[in-house]
Design an enzyme around this catalytic site. Structure first.
Site, PDB file in Angstrom:
ATOM      1  CG  HIS A 106      -0.408   0.200   2.513  1.00 26.41           C
ATOM      2  ND1 HIS A 106      -0.300  -0.803   3.446  1.00 26.41           N
ATOM      3  CD2 HIS A 106       0.101   1.298   3.113  1.00 26.41           C
ATOM      4  CE1 HIS A 106       0.238  -0.329   4.551  1.00 26.41           C
ATOM      5  NE2 HIS A 106       0.491   0.954   4.369  1.00 26.41           N
ATOM      6  CG  ASP A 137      -0.175  -4.062   2.751  1.00 30.99           C
ATOM      7  OD1 ASP A 137       0.353  -3.443   1.804  1.00 30.99           O
ATOM      8  OD2 ASP A 137      -0.652  -3.496   3.750  1.00 30.99           O
ATOM      9  CB  SER A 216       3.026   1.877   6.083  1.00 28.67           C
ATOM     10  OG  SER A 216       1.805   1.881   6.747  1.00 28.67           O
TER      11      SER A 216
END
Length: 515
Positions: A106, A137, A216
């Site tokens: 992402h 992911d 992230s």
């Protein structure tokens, strides 16, 4: 099948491109949100690092963690002929080999241009995606300029961390431009939904460290080794973050060894716990037998043709299954984790009770291509059809989310039901097609009754998918086009020649390109 509402995937921080030029004069990056599920980069409150806890020093670790800056643009699923504006976002990543960077999918989804730098570097280096896996992911990146790797270090993968053990999360969260470190405790290990795809479930590790935009893709470390990648956070609790464990990372890395990412296999069944004694007695299940009941077998899944509703699964690959669906050897891991670790073609073995008899069943693991429309998708061009100003598209998660936000959802209950009812999944060539909007024109002024309906047939021929619908329209010699929709007895009736003439004007008026 929808994503768990209380979880957000940690996405890049996005901002207007004009504002970006002003913002970059002050800071190196800026964060933003991710559509319906917010993808947060692990933000970290600076906490003390104790060098004795590490096999590598903090200075060596800093050499391996990178900041990623992404400029992205996506297609609009509701108006697939246009693209969104350019967004800027930042995330984290880390070197796992001499010239390979691991991060979240992402972080780099829909990217048009990416760049990165390591701690204490002043120059940004262009990045490219080597492999991306939206179902788990994860993404693997590379910098082509060898100067980027000067005096760099890479991190090794460790094992699954123990409950109540400490982990340190490293990355570049909001709140500053320098590398940040925070410490948390492993509080839970379980199978759970990954918010990026909104449908896939894999193993996750829950920690009590905050995970915010910017972090992230950063590593979670224990004893100097990577035990996970920060990627997701709870929207309801405080300091509840999630990391992708190394078992999922290793599965991804093994998958791409042949140069292609194939994706996860699907067992393709639904089960229910066996706590009810009356239920067990009805099916003749001995009281001492642990296991779960099969309630549904999906078409084209691995188990299709091998398992049946009513089967009582007691073991998978020789590992006993508890009444709650977890493996008895470790009461926190779902039995599906065994399937999750397999690749296409590998054998799945079940011990089960069927018709009060104990039997063994084995079959090969395989993917379910028809699950693609169930996932949130990225970096794609949405196929569509305009006929007489009526817009048709394959039913998919992205379209449904955009459609629901648009508000014109009257009569769409069957559409939503068919999407979430797994029994409608068939083979990979059969997909629902929906008439979800119209581009107003006199030719379609009386078509509102059919909006949000799923196409069943055209001139008596059952429609398999969007490509098939296009073929039928192009090959039809009939003056009248009759489109039958599920749940409606009277078809929509269109004059083919008039609709085709109107399309030329409609496409010009609404600036349609492509289809």
């Amino acid at each position: 099948m929808p994503a768990i509402n209380e979880k957000k995937a940690v996405t890049p921080n996005m901002m207007d491109s004009n504002k970006l030029m002003q913002k970059q004069k002050k800071i190196l990056s800026s964060p933003s949100h991710f559509a319906s599920t917010i993808l947060f980069f692990t933000s970290l409150f600076l906490s003390p690092l104790h060098p004795e806890d590490y096999r590598q020093s903090i200075d060596e670790i800093k050499k391996s963690v990178v900041q990623i800056r992404v400029f992205s643009q996506a297609k609009d699923p509701f108006s697939p002929w246009i693209s969104s504006g350019i967004s800027a976002s930042t995330g984290s990543g880390f070197l796992i080999s001499k010239n390979r960077i691991l991060t979240n999918a992402h972080v780099v989804s829909n990217a048009k241009f990416m760049e990165t730098q390591r701690n204490n570097q002043t120059e940004w280096y262009e990045l490219k995606v080597l492999f991306i896996a939206h179902d788990c992911d994860l993404a693997l990146l590379e910098v082509s300029d060898p100067d980027f790797y000067n005096d760099s270090n890479y991190l090794e993968l460790g094992n699954l961390p123990e409950l109540a053990s400490p982990v340190d999360i490293v990355g570049y969260p909001i709140g500053g431009s320098k590398i940040s470190v925070s410490r948390g405790i492993v509080s839970r290990i379980e199978q759970s939904t990954y918010a990026h795809s909104q449908i896939d479930s894999h193993l996750v590790v829950q920690v009590d460290a905050a995970i915010n935009p910017g972090n992230s893709g950063g590593p979670a470390l224990q004893n100097g080794k990577v035990v996970g990648v920060a990627f997701q956070a709870s929207t309801k609790g405080e300091n509840i973050g999630y990391i992708i464990p190394t078992a999922v990372i290793q599965h991804f890395l093994k998958d791409i060894e042949d140069g292609i990412y194939h994706g996860y296999v699907e067992l393709g069944i639904q089960t229910q716990p066996s706590f009810s004694e009356s239920h067990r007695q009805f099916y003749g299940i001995p009281n001492q037998e642990e296991g779960v009941f099969v309630t549904k077998v999906l078409k084209a899944g691995s188990a299709d043709g091998y398992l049946k509703p009513g089967d009582y699964l007691t073991a998978i690959d020789g590992r006993n299954i508890g009444r709650n669906g977890n493996l008895l050897e470790s009461n926190s891991i779902d039995y599906l984790e065994v399937v999750d670790n397999k690749f296409a073609g590998e054998e799945i073995r079940f011990d089960l009770i069927r018709d009060k008899k104990k039997i063994n069943v084995k079959f090969p693991a395989k993917k379910m291509p028809q699950m693609e429309n169930q996932r949130a998708r990225y970096g794609i061009k949405y196929d569509y059809l305009v006929f007489g100003g009526l817009v048709f598209q394959t039913v998919n998660r992205d379209l449904l989310e955009a459609w629901s936000k648009n508000g014109q959802t009257q009569g769409g209950s069957l559409l939503v039901y068919r999407f979430y009812d797994a029994t409608t999944l068939s083979d990979a060539n059969s997909e629902d097609v929906v008439l979800y909007r119209k581009l107003p024109h006199p030719i379609n002024s009386n078509s509102d009754f059919y909006l949000n309906m799923v196409v069943e047939s055209l001139n008596g021929i059952k429609v398999k998918n969007l490509s098939h619908l296009k073929e039928l329209l192009q090959s039809s010699k009939e003056k009248t086009i009759q489109i039958q929709f599920y749940g409606i007895q009277l078809p929509m009736v269109l004059d083919r020649e008039e609709s085709e003439r109107a399309d030329l004007e409609i496409k010009k008026t609404y600036h349609l390109t492509g289809n």
